[in-house]
Design a protein around this motif. Structure first.
Motif, mmCIF file in Angstrom:
data_model
loop_
_atom_site.group_PDB
_atom_site.id
_atom_site.type_symbol
_atom_site.label_atom_id
_atom_site.label_comp_id
_atom_site.label_asym_id
_atom_site.label_seq_id
_atom_site.Cartn_x
_atom_site.Cartn_y
_atom_site.Cartn_z
ATOM 1 N N THR A 13 -26.799 0.375 33.167
ATOM 2 C CA THR A 13 -26.697 -0.161 31.805
ATOM 3 C C THR A 13 -27.971 0.086 31.010
ATOM 4 O O THR A 13 -27.920 0.254 29.786
ATOM 5 N N HIS A 14 -29.123 0.097 31.676
ATOM 6 C CA HIS A 14 -30.406 0.437 31.050
ATOM 7 C C HIS A 14 -31.188 1.316 32.020
ATOM 8 O O HIS A 14 -31.192 1.071 33.221
ATOM 9 N N ASN A 16 -34.619 2.043 31.835
ATOM 10 C CA ASN A 16 -36.018 1.709 32.070
ATOM 11 C C ASN A 16 -36.264 0.240 31.742
ATOM 12 O O ASN A 16 -35.882 -0.239 30.673
ATOM 13 N N TYR A 17 -36.874 -0.462 32.675
ATOM 14 C CA TYR A 17 -37.242 -1.861 32.493
ATOM 15 C C TYR A 17 -38.771 -1.973 32.512
ATOM 16 O O TYR A 17 -39.425 -1.389 33.378
ATOM 17 N N ILE A 129 -32.576 3.687 37.972
ATOM 18 C CA ILE A 129 -33.301 2.838 37.013
ATOM 19 C C ILE A 129 -34.781 2.887 37.379
ATOM 20 O O ILE A 129 -35.137 2.869 38.561
ATOM 21 N N VAL A 145 -36.258 -3.559 27.729
ATOM 22 C CA VAL A 145 -35.549 -2.376 28.224
ATOM 23 C C VAL A 145 -35.678 -1.257 27.213
ATOM 24 O O VAL A 145 -35.836 -1.497 26.005
ATOM 25 N N GLN A 146 -35.615 -0.033 27.699
ATOM 26 C CA GLN A 146 -35.675 1.152 26.858
ATOM 27 C C GLN A 146 -34.643 2.153 27.336
ATOM 28 O O GLN A 146 -34.475 2.361 28.538
ATOM 29 N N ASP A 147 -33.967 2.766 26.372
ATOM 30 C CA ASP A 147 -33.002 3.821 26.648
ATOM 31 C C ASP A 147 -33.281 4.990 25.721
ATOM 32 O O ASP A 147 -33.817 4.816 24.620
ATOM 33 N N GLN A 150 -32.072 4.413 22.147
ATOM 34 C CA GLN A 150 -32.550 3.264 21.407
ATOM 35 C C GLN A 150 -33.777 3.634 20.597
ATOM 36 O O GLN A 150 -34.586 4.455 20.998
ATOM 37 N N GLY A 153 -37.477 3.866 22.025
ATOM 38 C CA GLY A 153 -37.430 4.326 23.402
ATOM 39 C C GLY A 153 -38.036 5.701 23.526
ATOM 40 O O GLY A 153 -39.085 6.003 22.966
#
Length: 269
Positions: A13-14, A16-17, A129, A145-147, A150, A153
């Motif tokens: 779902t994402h 990078n955290y 991830i 979080v980064q996508d 986004q 991001g």
């Protein structure tokens, strides 16, 4: 053996955290599709590597557990590590994060066909991830979080890199244009200064400013024949009584009887 056309898929779902030390993170992956056979068993697995740019290999899981080991529920896992799943998602929870938790986590869905002794993995879709742990501060312990899709991001970073590359490519052309413009401006100022210097030159240094070009005085034949007085007050040689002048009576330089006509040629002298 995996099937040529998979019936299962896994997507994080994402991607990078970013979490501070001491925070709690829940990383989630979504699953779609069905098993290859109705009798197959679906199992979830999480692998881990401390190198975020490398693929997950082996059987090392989060907090260095052994994937496939004999763990009976979350109570037998290391402290601060939990797994969970629902119909469409499965996740891993890490509590009290430290810098040692930073790395790459791979979520995997196993389609296992039961056999006589050992099961056979028919499908193994997976995703990954990355987790970045930052130094703890006095602020919030929430994760971000980064996508790639986004704002804020990876897309702006890629755009900034592309802009920098284009700037470096066009920099020589820009410098040439600026140099030519400065040269043109300098030449124009120099020409203006020369014109100003010429216009400010004193009249005695520049004959052009003496009031005009000298005029050539023209005299007619009758004016030539007429006795002219000298500007200094002295007698001209043509006056009687002057040295070397013709006598007053008798032969003269021009006979009195002859008349000289004023022609156009003489008028132009």
């Amino acid at each position: 053996m995996s099937r040529a056309h998979p019936t299962l898929s896994v997507l994080a779902t994402h991607l990078n955290y970013i979490c501070p030390e001491g925070a709690t993170v829940q990383m989630v992956c979504a699953q779609k599709g069905v098993a290859l056979h109705h009798s197959d068993v679906l199992k979830h697995a999480w692998l881990y590597t401390p190198h975020r740019e490398q693929q997950c290999t082996g059987r090392t899981g989060p907090r260095h557990i052994v994937v496939g080991g004999h763990y009976h529920g979350n109570h037998s896992l290391p402290a601060g590590l939990k797994f969970g799943s629902s119909e469409h998602n499965f996740w891993v929870v890490l509590q009290n994060l430290t810098h040692a938790d930073q790395g790459r986590y791979c979520c995997m869905l196993l389609d296992i066909e039961k056999g006589h002794k050992h099961g056979t993995i028919m499908q193994r879709p997976h995703s990954h991830i990355t987790l970045q742990v930052t130094p703890r501060s006095t602020g919030s312990l929430n994760c971000t979080v980064q996508d790639p899709s986004q704002t804020g991001g990876f897309a702006p970073v890629a755009g900034a890199i592309a802009a920098m590359i284009l700037t470096l490519l066009f920099l020589p052309l820009i410098m040439v244009l600026v140099y030519k413009q400065r040269q043109s401006s300098h030449s124009s100022r120099r020409a203006q200064e020369l014109v100003r210097m010429d216009s400010e030159a004193p009249g005695h240094e520049n004959p052009v400013f003496l009031g005009g070009s000298p005029q050539i005085k023209t005299r007619t034949v009758s004016q030539i024949m007429t006795r002219q007085s000298s500007e200094t007050g002295r007698h001209l040689l043509s006056e009687p009584g002057t040295p070397l002048s013709p006598p007053a009576h008798g032969d003269v330089f021009f006979p009195i009887e002859d008349t000289i006509f004023e022609t156009q040629d003489f008028m132009q002298v």
